[in-house]
Design a protein around this motif. Structure first.
Motif, short mmCIF file in Angstrom:
data_model
loop_
_atom_site.label_atom_id
_atom_site.label_comp_id
_atom_site.label_asym_id
_atom_site.label_seq_id
_atom_site.Cartn_x
_atom_site.Cartn_y
_atom_site.Cartn_z
N PHE A 102 0.90 -1.13 0.10
CA PHE A 102 0.02 -0.02 -0.04
C PHE A 102 0.89 1.31 0.02
CE2 PHE A 102 -2.88 -3.08 1.97
CZ PHE A 102 -3.88 -2.94 1.38
N LYS A 103 0.36 2.26 -0.74
CA LYS A 103 0.80 3.57 -0.60
C LYS A 103 -0.04 4.50 -0.53
CE LYS A 103 4.93 2.60 -3.63
NZ LYS A 103 5.51 2.84 -5.01
N PHE A 104 0.02 5.54 0.41
CA PHE A 104 -0.94 6.72 0.60
C PHE A 104 -0.26 8.16 0.48
CE2 PHE A 104 -2.25 3.03 3.00
CZ PHE A 104 -3.59 2.90 2.45
N ALA A 139 -6.83 27.37 -1.02
CA ALA A 139 -6.01 25.97 -0.76
C ALA A 139 -6.78 24.85 -0.87
CB ALA A 139 -5.69 25.91 0.77
N THR A 140 -6.44 23.63 -1.64
CA THR A 140 -7.03 22.76 -1.65
C THR A 140 -6.18 21.36 -1.16
OG1 THR A 140 -5.93 22.35 -3.83
CG2 THR A 140 -7.91 23.41 -3.96
N VAL A 141 -6.95 20.39 -0.86
CA VAL A 141 -6.08 19.01 -0.32
C VAL A 141 -6.64 17.91 -1.20
CG1 VAL A 141 -5.99 17.58 1.81
CG2 VAL A 141 -6.44 20.14 2.13
N ASP A 142 -5.65 17.21 -1.84
CA ASP A 142 -5.74 15.98 -2.31
C ASP A 142 -5.58 14.71 -1.77
OD1 ASP A 142 -6.64 17.78 -4.55
OD2 ASP A 142 -4.72 17.69 -5.66
N LEU A 143 -6.22 13.71 -1.84
CA LEU A 143 -5.64 12.26 -1.30
C LEU A 143 -5.45 11.44 -2.58
CD1 LEU A 143 -8.34 12.00 1.70
CD2 LEU A 143 -6.03 12.82 1.92
N ARG A 144 -4.28 10.67 -2.18
CA ARG A 144 -4.07 9.43 -3.01
C ARG A 144 -3.90 8.06 -2.28
NH1 ARG A 144 -0.96 13.30 -3.36
NH2 ARG A 144 1.36 13.00 -2.57
N GLY A 145 -3.99 7.14 -3.31
CA GLY A 145 -3.65 5.70 -2.71
C GLY A 145 -3.31 4.81 -3.76
N GLU A 146 -2.52 3.80 -3.51
CA GLU A 146 -2.28 2.97 -4.56
C GLU A 146 -1.86 1.55 -3.71
OE1 GLU A 146 2.11 2.25 -6.41
OE2 GLU A 146 1.20 3.52 -7.55
N TYR A 147 -2.27 0.38 -4.70
CA TYR A 147 -2.31 -1.03 -4.15
C TYR A 147 -1.60 -1.83 -5.05
CZ TYR A 147 -3.09 -5.80 -2.27
OH TYR A 147 -2.95 -7.00 -2.07
N GLU A 148 -0.71 -2.57 -4.75
CA GLU A 148 0.08 -3.37 -5.54
C GLU A 148 -0.35 -4.63 -5.97
OE1 GLU A 148 4.41 -5.78 -6.30
OE2 GLU A 148 4.18 -3.80 -4.75
N LEU A 149 -1.31 -4.85 -7.03
CA LEU A 149 -1.93 -6.16 -7.44
C LEU A 149 -1.11 -7.07 -7.63
CD1 LEU A 149 -4.70 -4.53 -9.53
CD2 LEU A 149 -4.99 -5.38 -7.08
N ALA A 150 -0.03 -7.21 -8.40
CA ALA A 150 0.93 -8.03 -8.90
C ALA A 150 2.26 -7.22 -9.17
CB ALA A 150 0.45 -8.80 -9.93
N ARG A 151 3.07 -7.76 -9.70
CA ARG A 151 4.24 -7.25 -9.92
C ARG A 151 4.38 -5.91 -10.77
NH1 ARG A 151 9.68 -9.66 -13.17
NH2 ARG A 151 10.81 -7.44 -13.06
N ASP A 152 3.55 -5.95 -11.82
CA ASP A 152 3.39 -4.96 -12.87
C ASP A 152 2.09 -4.40 -12.73
OD1 ASP A 152 6.13 -6.00 -13.78
OD2 ASP A 152 5.06 -7.03 -15.20
N ARG A 181 -0.83 -2.01 -10.70
CA ARG A 181 -1.32 -1.21 -9.44
C ARG A 181 -2.64 -0.74 -9.55
NH1 ARG A 181 3.23 -2.71 -9.21
NH2 ARG A 181 5.04 -1.63 -8.47
N LEU A 182 -3.18 -0.81 -8.56
CA LEU A 182 -4.82 -0.17 -8.35
C LEU A 182 -4.61 1.18 -7.75
CD1 LEU A 182 -7.81 -0.35 -8.53
CD2 LEU A 182 -7.67 -1.39 -6.58
N VAL A 224 -6.37 1.48 -12.99
CA VAL A 224 -5.59 0.44 -13.06
C VAL A 224 -4.38 0.55 -13.84
CG1 VAL A 224 -5.41 -2.14 -13.39
CG2 VAL A 224 -7.49 -1.22 -12.66
N ARG A 225 -3.02 0.58 -13.36
CA ARG A 225 -2.05 0.91 -14.13
C ARG A 225 -0.98 -0.33 -14.40
NH1 ARG A 225 2.45 5.51 -12.15
NH2 ARG A 225 3.81 4.98 -13.98
N TYR A 226 -0.63 -0.62 -15.61
CA TYR A 226 0.32 -1.65 -15.93
C TYR A 226 1.67 -0.96 -16.40
CZ TYR A 226 2.81 -5.32 -18.53
OH TYR A 226 3.51 -6.26 -19.01
N GLN A 227 2.62 -1.47 -15.39
CA GLN A 227 4.05 -0.85 -15.84
C GLN A 227 5.02 -1.89 -15.68
OE1 GLN A 227 5.23 2.46 -13.35
NE2 GLN A 227 6.96 3.14 -14.85
N PRO A 228 5.52 -2.64 -16.83
CA PRO A 228 6.55 -3.50 -16.54
C PRO A 228 7.62 -3.20 -15.91
CG PRO A 228 5.62 -3.32 -18.78
CD PRO A 228 5.47 -2.07 -18.10
#
Length: 107
Positions: free
Chosen positions: A29-31, A55-68, A70-71, A100-104
């Motif tokens: 996980f990344k936040f 002023a604005t506030v943005d939130l972001r998150g990422e989960y590694e589904l598999a090696r390449d 990301r959600l 959903v991101r694919y990055q080899p």
């Protein structure tokens, strides 16, 4: 120049601006949080049409589904701040994105 606008601020440009990013990872996980702020500005070269800062506030998150793979998700303008960067040019309110991101990964 020596014209009537000498010493005025450039139109639609804030004198002050700032951005702070906080990011943290926990295993798969990344936040992150971004806070962005800009001071007042004027809409014209004559420094009329004063627009307030914001002023604005943005939130972001990422989960590694598999090696390449990301959600990823993002919530922009979390507090639904209403603001303009030019007169009558409203900016997006609260918004959300999911991807959903694919990055080899190179060996």
């Amino acid at each position: 120049s020596a014209d009537a606008n000498n010493g005025n601020l450039l139109p639609r440009r804030a004198e002050q601006s700032g951005k702070i990013d906080f990011d943290r990872g926990f295993g798969k996980f990344k936040f992150g949080v971004t806070v962005f702020a800009e001071g007042r500005r004027f809409d014209t070269l004559a420094n009329t049409g004063r627009m307030g800062g914001y002023a604005t506030v943005d939130l972001r998150g990422e989960y590694e589904l598999a090696r390449d793979w990301r959600l990823q998700a993002k919530i922009g303008n979390l507090f639904d701040k209403s603001y303009e960067t030019a007169e009558l040019y409203n900016q997006p309110g609260l918004n959300a994105f999911v991807s959903v991101r694919y990055q080899p990964v190179r060996p």
